[in-house]
Design a protein around this motif. Structure first.
Motif, short mmCIF file in Angstrom:
data_model
loop_
_atom_site.label_atom_id
_atom_site.label_comp_id
_atom_site.label_asym_id
_atom_site.label_seq_id
_atom_site.Cartn_x
_atom_site.Cartn_y
_atom_site.Cartn_z
N GLY A 110 85.64 -60.86 1.43
CA GLY A 110 86.82 -60.01 1.57
C GLY A 110 87.71 -60.09 0.35
N GLY A 111 87.82 -61.30 -0.25
CA GLY A 111 88.63 -61.43 -1.45
C GLY A 111 88.03 -60.68 -2.62
N ARG A 112 86.69 -60.65 -2.67
CA ARG A 112 86.06 -59.91 -3.77
C ARG A 112 86.29 -58.42 -3.62
N ARG A 113 86.26 -57.91 -2.38
CA ARG A 113 86.48 -56.47 -2.20
C ARG A 113 87.88 -56.07 -2.60
N GLY A 114 88.85 -56.88 -2.35
CA GLY A 114 90.20 -56.59 -2.78
C GLY A 114 91.00 -55.71 -1.83
N VAL A 115 90.36 -55.02 -0.89
CA VAL A 115 91.06 -54.12 0.05
C VAL A 115 90.78 -54.58 1.47
N PRO A 116 91.78 -55.07 2.17
CA PRO A 116 91.55 -55.50 3.56
C PRO A 116 91.16 -54.33 4.44
N ARG A 117 90.54 -54.66 5.56
CA ARG A 117 90.08 -53.60 6.46
C ARG A 117 91.23 -52.78 7.02
N ARG A 118 92.38 -53.41 7.22
CA ARG A 118 93.51 -52.67 7.79
C ARG A 118 94.05 -51.62 6.84
N TYR A 120 92.01 -49.59 5.12
CA TYR A 120 91.03 -48.52 4.96
C TYR A 120 91.62 -47.17 5.35
N PHE A 121 92.28 -47.10 6.52
CA PHE A 121 92.79 -45.81 7.00
C PHE A 121 93.87 -45.25 6.08
N PRO A 122 94.89 -46.04 5.67
CA PRO A 122 95.88 -45.48 4.73
C PRO A 122 95.26 -45.03 3.42
N VAL A 123 94.27 -45.81 2.92
CA VAL A 123 93.61 -45.41 1.67
C VAL A 123 92.85 -44.10 1.87
#
Length: 309
Positions: A110-118, A120-123
């Motif tokens: 998760g740290g490598r992805r940089g974008v938390p799952r919460r 995703y929708f705003p993005v």
């Protein structure tokens, strides 16, 4: 006696040949301890000489023999149970360690992805809005290159009367009453949108005095199509004041051609993607018209008499 003396001599002869060797002990545990349970450890300490001599080897053999013989069936059974318990505890600890390690790996991923799952929708919403705005901007830019076209066709004077009268304040002056019909062609050049069309008042003026007025009724023009529009331009008892001195008439009818000017603005609005993209189009029309008393009720062409801005 000779035999006994021989033995002593052998012992005496062997004593000097045997140097002092280091003695060490081997301790062998018979049970394991686990989970805080204290058990008594039985050890057999056996003095062993250095490996150079054979007695050490024999002592090791005897020690292992005594150790194996000291284990009783009950103690072996207890030892086996303790070992099984120990293995289960170790397996449990390894499972917990694996779970913790797996959670750590997930956290690292998760740290490598940089974008938390919460997020995703705003993005997703933000990206959609950006793409949609970009698409709308493209449509708006494309629509600006497809402006509607207005072409003036003709004007027909049905009657034109000049009479003496007075205005609302009682001032005496020449009064004009006239009826005319103006025809124009509206063409929508848009290939992917229709337009709603209206206009400003269409005014006919004489010496900068408005003597008749009309307006285009609102209509909708579909894409890539055109229509002919007729506009009634009328004026009733319009005071001319000082401008009427240049008009000569007989029985209310003009004797000489009368120069008139006509100007108005055509407005069109398109609705693309609902009401999100609303390009507007304006076309200002100015025409110079001559009223010829000999051409009443005859359509006068305006093809070369108008300018468009």
């Amino acid at each position: 006696m000779s035999m006994h003396g021989k033995t002593d001599s052998e012992v005496t002869s062997l004593a000097p040949s045997s140097p002092n060797r280091a003695v060490y002990y081997v301790q062998s545990p018979s049970r394991d301890s686990h989970d805080g349970e204290k058990t008594t450890n039985s050890f057999h300490s056996t003095p062993i000489l250095s490996p150079m001599g054979s007695p050490g080897r024999q002592s090791r053999d005897s020690s292992s023999t005594r150790y194996s013989g000291s284990l009783k069936p009950g103690s072996q059974k207890s030892s086996n149970g303790s070992r099984r318990h120990h293995r289960k505890a170790e397996e449990k600890q390894w499972k917990e360690f694996d779970a913790i390690e797996e959670e750590g790996l997930l956290d690292e991923d998760g740290g490598r992805r940089g974008v938390p799952r919460r997020c995703y929708f705003p993005v997703f919403v933000l990206g959609f809005l950006v793409l949609f705005s970009f698409f709308a901007l493209i449509l708006w830019g494309a629509s600006r290159n497809q402006k509607p076209r207005v072409t003036m066709k003709s004007i027909l004077f049905e009657d034109f009367m000049i009479n003496a009268g007075s205005d609302a304040s009682g001032v005496s002056t020449e009064m004009v009453t006239m009826n005319s019909t103006v025809k124009l062609v509206f063409r929508n050049k848009g290939t992917f949108f229709g337009v709603h069309v209206t206009s400003s008042p269409l005014d006919l003026t004489f010496s900068q005095l408005p003597i008749a007025s009309g307006a285009i009724k609102k209509f909708y023009q579909s894409r890539s199509s055109q229509r002919t529009v007729s506009v009634m331009v009328r004026g009733s008892s319009i005071p001319l004041y000082g401008g009427g001195a240049d008009l000569s008439s007989k029985e209310g009818k003009p004797l000489m051609p009368i120069p008139l000017a006509m100007n108005f603005t055509v407005r069109a609005r398109a609705y693309i993607l609902g009401h999100l993209v609303k390009p507007k189009f304006y076309k200002r029309v100015q025409c110079s018209v001559v009223l010829d008393p000999k051409k009443m009720n005859v359509a006068v062409s305006l093809k070369n008499s108008c300018t468009y801005n």
